[in-house]
Design a protein around this motif. Structure first.
Motif, mmCIF file in Angstrom:
data_model
loop_
_atom_site.group_PDB
_atom_site.id
_atom_site.type_symbol
_atom_site.label_atom_id
_atom_site.label_comp_id
_atom_site.label_asym_id
_atom_site.label_seq_id
_atom_site.Cartn_x
_atom_site.Cartn_y
_atom_site.Cartn_z
ATOM 1 N N HIS A 28 0.808 -1.224 0.000
ATOM 2 C CA HIS A 28 0.000 0.000 0.000
ATOM 3 C C HIS A 28 0.841 1.274 0.000
ATOM 4 C CE1 HIS A 28 -3.195 -2.750 0.594
ATOM 5 N NE2 HIS A 28 -3.141 -2.830 1.915
ATOM 6 N N LYS A 72 -0.345 4.184 -2.174
ATOM 7 C CA LYS A 72 -1.703 4.681 -1.954
ATOM 8 C C LYS A 72 -1.678 5.947 -1.098
ATOM 9 C CE LYS A 72 -4.061 0.191 -2.147
ATOM 10 N NZ LYS A 72 -4.931 -0.756 -1.409
ATOM 11 N N ARG A 73 -2.806 6.660 -1.093
ATOM 12 C CA ARG A 73 -3.019 7.751 -0.147
ATOM 13 C C ARG A 73 -3.537 7.151 1.150
ATOM 14 N NH1 ARG A 73 -0.573 9.813 -3.735
ATOM 15 N NH2 ARG A 73 -1.031 11.783 -4.812
ATOM 16 N N HIS A 132 -5.929 7.954 3.083
ATOM 17 C CA HIS A 132 -7.386 7.849 3.238
ATOM 18 C C HIS A 132 -7.943 6.608 2.547
ATOM 19 C CE1 HIS A 132 -7.212 9.896 -0.725
ATOM 20 N NE2 HIS A 132 -8.314 9.210 -0.972
ATOM 21 N N GLN A 133 -7.130 5.963 1.714
ATOM 22 C CA GLN A 133 -7.561 4.742 1.039
ATOM 23 C C GLN A 133 -7.345 3.498 1.910
ATOM 24 O OE1 GLN A 133 -5.011 5.640 -2.505
ATOM 25 N NE2 GLN A 133 -6.869 5.214 -3.676
#
Length: 208
Positions: free
Chosen positions: A128, A131-132, A134-135
């Motif tokens: 991950h 990813k950002r 919040h994801q």
């Protein structure tokens, strides 16, 4: 090494705290247990000098943090203290990797991508990193926060409810990482929580 002496704090005349003296040696873990309202988070913020005590001292590796200026305190905290907040704080526009590297940046240290990847793999979010934040799930965000707290190999690791949103399997994983990192880098580890699952893990504990 961490030690405190006669720490007190007041939010006002009706809400005052006097905390027990604590001592936590290098590579040692200390668990601070208490119900809501007993001042656990306040105590942790005093240890990190995010709050200034009404009286008393906080000493880390023979440096009394209460005697430092605001700028000196911020610089010392960035280099020597890793904090796992109860609610993770991230820069939402940055990736997970860049949020980890932010710890290096704030401490004026070289960005260590290899260490970030290693910690991410140990904590189970290695897939991950692009990813950002919040994801991610709440539990994944908590684990990113823990990884970030040890990026600079601090002298003191402070964890505020690090397992509150985790199941038993991930709780074991997080506590293992925190204790292993504390031992590897010679840091003192202080865990502040109401999570009764942890009381059998840490023999050295204080009840507020």
């Amino acid at each position: 090494m961490l030690s405190t002496h006669q720490l007190t704090f007041a939010y006002g005349p009706a809400k005052q705290f006097a905390f027990p003296d604590v001592h936590c040696a290098n590579r040692e873990a200390l668990l601070i247990l208490g119900r809501s309202g007993t001042g656990k988070t306040t105590f942790l913020h005093l240890l990190a000098l995010l709050l200034k005590p009404k009286s008393g001292s906080v000493t880390i590796n023979q440096t009394d943090l209460t005697q430092l200026s605001a700028a000196e305190t911020a610089a010392f905290r960035a280099k020597h203290v890793g904090i796992v907040y109860q609610k993770p704080h991230f820069v939402s526009s940055l990736s997970v990797m860049d949020n980890l590297l932010m710890a290096n940046y704030l401490a004026n240290k070289p960005q260590d991508r290899d260490r970030a990847r290693s910690l991410a793999q140990q904590l189970g979010f290695g897939d991950h990193l692009d990813k950002r934040t919040h994801q991610l799930s709440q539990g994944e965000q908590q684990r990113v926060s823990i990884a970030r707290s040890v990026m600079n190999q601090p002298d003191l690791i402070l964890a505020d409810e690090p397992t509150s949103s985790l199941d038993d399997e991930n709780t074991d994983r997080v506590i293992k990482l925190l204790t292993e990192q504390s031992e590897q880098i010679g840091a003192s580890l202080v865990v502040v929580t109401h999570d009764q699952r942890l009381k059998d893990v840490f023999p050295n504990r204080v009840n507020l």
